[in-house]
Design an enzyme around this catalytic site. Sequence first.
Site, PDB file in Angstrom:
ATOM      1  N   LYS A  83      31.656 -29.521   7.003  1.00 50.72           N
ATOM      2  CA  LYS A  83      31.182 -28.668   8.100  1.00 50.72           C
ATOM      3  C   LYS A  83      30.321 -27.508   7.610  1.00 50.72           C
ATOM      4  O   LYS A  83      30.482 -26.366   8.024  1.00 50.72           O
ATOM      5  CB  LYS A  83      32.354 -28.151   8.938  1.00 50.72           C
ATOM      6  CG  LYS A  83      33.283 -29.225   9.450  1.00 50.72           C
ATOM      7  CD  LYS A  83      32.549 -30.411  10.080  1.00 50.72           C
ATOM      8  CE  LYS A  83      31.758 -30.044  11.322  1.00 50.72           C
ATOM      9  NZ  LYS A  83      30.997 -31.218  11.856  1.00 50.72           N
ATOM     10  N   SER A  86      26.226 -30.445   5.929  1.00 48.22           N
ATOM     11  CA  SER A  86      26.010 -31.344   4.791  1.00 48.22           C
ATOM     12  C   SER A  86      25.434 -32.687   5.222  1.00 48.22           C
ATOM     13  O   SER A  86      24.636 -33.277   4.481  1.00 48.22           O
ATOM     14  CB  SER A  86      27.320 -31.556   4.028  1.00 48.22           C
ATOM     15  OG  SER A  86      28.316 -32.134   4.851  1.00 48.22           O
ATOM     16  N   SER A  88      23.387 -33.244   7.788  1.00 44.66           N
ATOM     17  CA  SER A  88      21.971 -33.024   8.085  1.00 44.66           C
ATOM     18  C   SER A  88      21.149 -33.003   6.804  1.00 44.66           C
ATOM     19  O   SER A  88      20.073 -33.605   6.725  1.00 44.66           O
ATOM     20  CB  SER A  88      21.796 -31.703   8.840  1.00 44.66           C
ATOM     21  OG  SER A  88      22.436 -31.745  10.094  1.00 44.66           O
ATOM     22  N   HIS A 140      26.605 -37.761  -3.523  1.00 48.65           N
ATOM     23  CA  HIS A 140      27.131 -36.776  -2.576  1.00 48.65           C
ATOM     24  C   HIS A 140      28.502 -37.216  -2.077  1.00 48.65           C
ATOM     25  O   HIS A 140      28.775 -38.410  -1.918  1.00 48.65           O
ATOM     26  CB  HIS A 140      26.172 -36.580  -1.389  1.00 48.65           C
ATOM     27  CG  HIS A 140      26.070 -37.789  -0.492  1.00 48.65           C
ATOM     28  ND1 HIS A 140      26.817 -37.921   0.670  1.00 48.65           N
ATOM     29  CD2 HIS A 140      25.330 -38.927  -0.580  1.00 48.65           C
ATOM     30  CE1 HIS A 140      26.520 -39.070   1.242  1.00 48.65           C
ATOM     31  NE2 HIS A 140      25.627 -39.701   0.512  1.00 48.65           N
ATOM     32  N   HIS A 142      32.673 -35.387  -0.579  1.00 48.08           N
ATOM     33  CA  HIS A 142      33.607 -34.259  -0.472  1.00 48.08           C
ATOM     34  C   HIS A 142      34.538 -34.260  -1.685  1.00 48.08           C
ATOM     35  O   HIS A 142      35.705 -34.659  -1.607  1.00 48.08           O
ATOM     36  CB  HIS A 142      34.408 -34.363   0.827  1.00 48.08           C
ATOM     37  CG  HIS A 142      33.565 -34.295   2.066  1.00 48.08           C
ATOM     38  ND1 HIS A 142      32.580 -33.347   2.235  1.00 48.08           N
ATOM     39  CD2 HIS A 142      33.564 -35.046   3.197  1.00 48.08           C
ATOM     40  CE1 HIS A 142      32.010 -33.513   3.413  1.00 48.08           C
ATOM     41  NE2 HIS A 142      32.578 -34.539   4.001  1.00 48.08           N
ATOM     42  N   ARG A 164      29.083 -21.802   3.933  1.00 47.35           N
ATOM     43  CA  ARG A 164      28.944 -21.315   5.302  1.00 47.35           C
ATOM     44  C   ARG A 164      29.932 -20.182   5.545  1.00 47.35           C
ATOM     45  O   ARG A 164      30.974 -20.099   4.863  1.00 47.35           O
ATOM     46  CB  ARG A 164      29.204 -22.469   6.279  1.00 47.35           C
ATOM     47  CG  ARG A 164      28.972 -22.156   7.742  1.00 47.35           C
ATOM     48  CD  ARG A 164      29.217 -23.401   8.578  1.00 47.35           C
ATOM     49  NE  ARG A 164      28.905 -23.203   9.991  1.00 47.35           N
ATOM     50  CZ  ARG A 164      29.019 -24.148  10.926  1.00 47.35           C
ATOM     51  NH1 ARG A 164      29.420 -25.368  10.590  1.00 47.35           N
ATOM     52  NH2 ARG A 164      28.710 -23.882  12.185  1.00 47.35           N
ATOM     53  N   SER A 172      34.182 -24.837  13.494  1.00 46.75           N
ATOM     54  CA  SER A 172      33.460 -26.096  13.638  1.00 46.75           C
ATOM     55  C   SER A 172      34.354 -27.282  13.287  1.00 46.75           C
ATOM     56  O   SER A 172      34.365 -28.301  13.985  1.00 46.75           O
ATOM     57  CB  SER A 172      32.221 -26.086  12.739  1.00 46.75           C
ATOM     58  OG  SER A 172      31.486 -27.276  12.872  1.00 46.75           O
ATOM     59  N   SER A 285      16.810 -34.131  11.462  1.00 46.77           N
ATOM     60  CA  SER A 285      17.023 -32.832  10.831  1.00 46.77           C
ATOM     61  C   SER A 285      18.333 -32.198  11.253  1.00 46.77           C
ATOM     62  O   SER A 285      19.030 -31.596  10.456  1.00 46.77           O
ATOM     63  CB  SER A 285      15.866 -31.889  11.178  1.00 46.77           C
ATOM     64  OG  SER A 285      14.674 -32.360  10.620  1.00 46.77           O
ATOM     65  N   THR A 290      28.721 -30.681  16.197  1.00 48.22           N
ATOM     66  CA  THR A 290      30.073 -30.775  16.734  1.00 48.22           C
ATOM     67  C   THR A 290      30.048 -30.588  18.247  1.00 48.22           C
ATOM     68  O   THR A 290      29.378 -29.698  18.765  1.00 48.22           O
ATOM     69  CB  THR A 290      30.980 -29.717  16.092  1.00 48.22           C
ATOM     70  OG1 THR A 290      30.970 -29.916  14.669  1.00 48.22           O
ATOM     71  CG2 THR A 290      32.405 -29.825  16.608  1.00 48.22           C
TER      72      THR A 290
END
Length: 356
Positions: A83, A86, A88, A140, A142, A164, A172, A285, A290
């Site tokens: 959240k 990532s 995008s 990429h 988590h 963030r 989020s 983009s 959410t």
Amino acid sequence: MGLSRTMMPSKLQLLAVLAFAVAMLLIENQIQKLEESRARLERTIARHQLAEVEQRHSEDLGRESPPLAEKDDMVIIYNRVPKTASTSFTNIAYDLCGKNRFHVLHINTTKNNPVMSIQDQVRFVWNVTSWREMKPGFYHGHVAYLDFSKYGVQGKPMYINVVRDPIERLVSYYYFLRFGDNYRPGLRRRKQGDKKTFDECVSSGGSDCAPEKLWLQIPFFCGHHSECWDAGSRWALEQAKYNLVNEYLLVGVTEELEDFIRILEAALPRFFKGATELYRTGKKSHLRKTSEKKPPSKETIATLQQSDIWKMENEFYEFALEQFQFVRAHAVREKDGELYVLAQSFFYEKIYPKVS
């Protein structure tokens, strides 16, 4: 008799509504099963492909392989925090990989567990450094930070990431678990059906909005040490700061994502040439948003800000923001409301011995 006839449509309507509701539940359940089956299939295929690569590598150990060109012998790891926009950003890498000729690989861990077992750490490090067919590569997932230097391999990947505001990230994620997003709107989420707002959760002392849930960005940067995951650890905070400065090429912030992409394009055009224009004009983009997210009240924010965990997570966020703004100030200039990447500002002179 007349009353009986007037009641019948109501009963039929009720039955129709119930039948529709049951049908929707069955459809959602079927979609969930299909998603789980797809995920299992992807993991099976990935394991099979990895086994083939490992087999080929073991067969090639006795043969000398020509070295990769320097620009191609590159690996980027984006150990993305949930959240933080990532998806995008990752979609930009997927859109560019064909044109810029690099590989994108998703690190899919079981149940999205960011901590790998020691044996998986060794496998992952070995794969990333030895998988020539996947270089240049953009990984990429988590996954918490891994220090490649401790595993006895040559070469280290470049790490990048985005952070963030900790409360905005938690809000989020809270609504994402209940309402999903516009990326896969049909997928049933773990907390679907829970209509409680984030404000109501905090006021009632719910576990999904507890201060401990804020503890995520620090451990992602801290890594695989046990204390990294000890919520409120000052050692973990300092280790996360150290890694951010010393082990990450660039760490951006969600609120200034376009600037992060612009600087990456300037620093690593081999991967990100065209990324800024794609972010501005591309259809993907802002792909993932959410659903049904309601901003928290001032009272809710004040309650969370009383916790030591928030203070540490916010300290880390402010540290990352300050570092990013420092990098940006030395990489771009603003003119007429637009940012421009600075040209090369160094050159070589007094080179000896002279070439005849």
